[in-house]
Write an enzyme that holds these catalytic residues in place. Structure first.
Site, PDB file in Angstrom:
ATOM      1  N   ARG A  85       0.817  -1.211   0.000  1.00 13.98           N
ATOM      2  CA  ARG A  85       0.000   0.000   0.000  1.00 13.98           C
ATOM      3  C   ARG A  85       0.857   1.271   0.000  1.00 13.98           C
ATOM      4  NH1 ARG A  85      -2.990  -2.943   4.118  1.00 13.98           N
ATOM      5  NH2 ARG A  85      -2.033  -1.663   5.724  1.00 13.98           N
ATOM      6  N   ARG A 123       7.867   6.679  -5.669  1.00 15.97           N
ATOM      7  CA  ARG A 123       7.679   7.474  -6.881  1.00 15.97           C
ATOM      8  C   ARG A 123       9.015   7.946  -7.429  1.00 15.97           C
ATOM      9  NH1 ARG A 123       3.082  10.870  -3.847  1.00 15.97           N
ATOM     10  NH2 ARG A 123       1.453   9.273  -3.856  1.00 15.97           N
ATOM     11  N   ARG A 166      -4.064  -3.204  17.743  1.00 18.68           N
ATOM     12  CA  ARG A 166      -3.121  -2.228  18.254  1.00 18.68           C
ATOM     13  C   ARG A 166      -3.914  -0.994  18.657  1.00 18.68           C
ATOM     14  NH1 ARG A 166       1.718  -3.756  19.752  1.00 18.68           N
ATOM     15  NH2 ARG A 166       2.753  -1.848  19.039  1.00 18.68           N
ATOM     16  N   ARG A 177       5.271   9.034  15.460  1.00 18.87           N
ATOM     17  CA  ARG A 177       5.171  10.295  14.727  1.00 18.87           C
ATOM     18  C   ARG A 177       4.693  11.400  15.652  1.00 18.87           C
ATOM     19  NH1 ARG A 177      -0.091   9.230  10.744  1.00 18.87           N
ATOM     20  NH2 ARG A 177      -1.598   8.738  12.375  1.00 18.87           N
ATOM     21  N   GLU A 191       2.703  10.288  19.171  1.00 17.21           N
ATOM     22  CA  GLU A 191       1.847   9.119  19.002  1.00 17.21           C
ATOM     23  C   GLU A 191       2.625   7.843  19.312  1.00 17.21           C
ATOM     24  OE1 GLU A 191      -0.466   7.387  15.147  1.00 17.21           O
ATOM     25  OE2 GLU A 191      -0.853   9.495  15.652  1.00 17.21           O
ATOM     26  N   TYR A 215      -9.373  -3.033   8.603  1.00 16.51           N
ATOM     27  CA  TYR A 215      -8.956  -1.633   8.562  1.00 16.51           C
ATOM     28  C   TYR A 215      -9.659  -0.965   7.389  1.00 16.51           C
ATOM     29  CZ  TYR A 215      -6.368   2.654   8.247  1.00 16.51           C
ATOM     30  OH  TYR A 215      -6.050   3.984   8.199  1.00 16.51           O
ATOM     31  N   ASP A 229     -10.554   2.850   5.454  1.00 13.27           N
ATOM     32  CA  ASP A 229     -10.479   4.305   5.337  1.00 13.27           C
ATOM     33  C   ASP A 229     -11.889   4.880   5.415  1.00 13.27           C
ATOM     34  OD1 ASP A 229      -7.714   4.629   5.127  1.00 13.27           O
ATOM     35  OD2 ASP A 229      -7.731   4.204   2.974  1.00 13.27           O
TER      36      ASP A 229
END
Length: 381
Positions: free
Chosen positions: A172, A176, A248, A278, A299, A347, A349
């Site tokens: 995922r 680039r 988690r 992060r 986090e 999971y 979005d």
């Protein structure tokens, strides 16, 4: 019909609104003291900044119908997620792009040169069929980039070695060979001008919808309704009688700063020696606003305990076996449909959650019209 929805997040709100518009009486119960689930946002009392209370939620989709749906209920403004990462004292751009590659290796390669460099000099081509996260990373970008950006972060995020995780997780994450640092590829990207909670509030604003906060659902209440849509944890519906599915969870260490703390919304920390994954600086999620101060979250990821908020389903071999047992148990229930991230142990979005909620409402309409039973799962876990 009298419909009960358990959970006032995106799944419950969207399904509830669709069925209320069809003329059903909709009751929503929510165990927390607010609506909108984990995408709940609120103004910080100290700084006035719109804070993503349970961590950042950035809306991105290629589904034009879903984009139109959310914009009917609130005004979305443009937002591009441009993530940075700190590794060995240097800041790099994520996802890995041509700037990252040139900066990391001290080069000035063109796109075709960088592609050739990664594929011929960095990538481990001896790994023909990657099975694990680690193998996929080594095959994809090579040892140096893997250890700088992926290895430590993954260990902290999932609490296990990358060699124990499936390769599909890394698939995922793009690489680039141009200077595009937009984290997502999707056509539609943005943030709600007034926050997600205001959006969900407007979705729920219908005379046939009643919402009860601070209210826990128990199984014996299901019989009081014609149908129940349950978006809580699948194992929780059955009081964890077969055991607990693994998740988690996240802990957030909030701190304020007078000025700009890091100059971007998200700064990853890929080294295992840094305990947090992060830091998010919330005013950057609303770039159309101006604030002198700043609210930041460090986090931390860890195993989810019985009293914690579940975030990421682990879905390893043991969890999948237990999930299959719970799915089999769920199929014995009557007039209950399990939906959403927790109800299907996947999971999701936000755009996918909304899409599935709209499709679930359509499925319910069809089952009512045809006189058939509504499936236990609109989408198989």
């Amino acid at each position: 019909m009298n419909i009960l929805l358990v959970g006032a997040g995106l799944s419950g709100a969207v399904i509830g609104r669709e069925l209320a518009e069809d003329g059903h009486q909709v009751t929503i119960v929510e165990s927390r003291d607010h609506i909108a689930g984990n995408c709940h946002t609120e103004r910080d009392g100290e700084t006035g900044i719109m804070v993503h209370v349970y961590g950042p939620h950035i809306f991105h989709t290629d589904d034009e119908q879903v984009w139109d749906y959310v914009n009917r209920h609130t005004n979305f403004l443009p937002f591009k997620n441009r993530v940075k990462t700190t590794s060995k004292g240097t800041v790099f751009s994520l996802p890995i792009n041509l700037h990252t590659i040139n900066q990391f290796f001290g080069r000035s390669m063109r796109p075709d040169e960088a592609l050739e460099f990664i594929t011929s000099e960095q990538a481990d081509t001896s790994i023909e069929d990657p099975k694990t996260f680690e193998e996929q990373a080594l095959r994809f970008v090579g040892k140096d980039l893997y250890e700088a950006f992926f290895k430590g972060y993954t260990i902290k995020q999932w609490g296990m070695q990358p060699s124990e995780l499936p390769a599909s997780i890394l698939k995922r994450l793009p690489v680039r060979f141009n200077y595009d640092d937009n984290y997502f590829f999707h056509k539609f990207q943005g943030m709600p001008e007034e926050g997600y909670t205001k959006m969900v509030e407007k979705i729920l604003d219908h005379p046939s919808i009643t919402v009860h906060l601070n209210t826990r659902f128990t199984r014996d209440e299901a019989g009081q309704y014609d149908h129940v849509f349950y978006s809580g944890p699948l194992d929780g519906y059955f009081d964890f009688e077969l055991g607990r599915l693994g998740y988690r969870t996240l802990d957030f260490e909030r701190f304020t700063y007078d000025g700009d703390y890091q100059g971007c919304a998200v700064m990853n920390y890929g080294e295992e020696g840094v305990p947090f994954t992060r830091i998010t600086e919330h005013k950057y999620f609303s770039p159309w606003e101006e604030h002198e101060g700043s609210v930041c979250y460090r986090e931390f990821s860890r195993a989810c305990g019985p009293d914690d908020i579940p975030y990421y389903p682990i879905r390893q071999v043991d969890e999948k076996a237990l999930l299959a047992d719970y799915v089999e148990l769920a199929e014995t229930t009557k007039d209950v449909t399990f939906v959403g991230r927790l109800g299907t142990y996947r999971y999701l979005d936000m755009d996918v959650t909304i899409r599935e909620a709209l499709d679930t409402a359509d499925m319910f309409r069809k089952s009512v019209a045809d006189g058939t039973d509504m499936p236990t799962f609109a989408v198989a876990p």
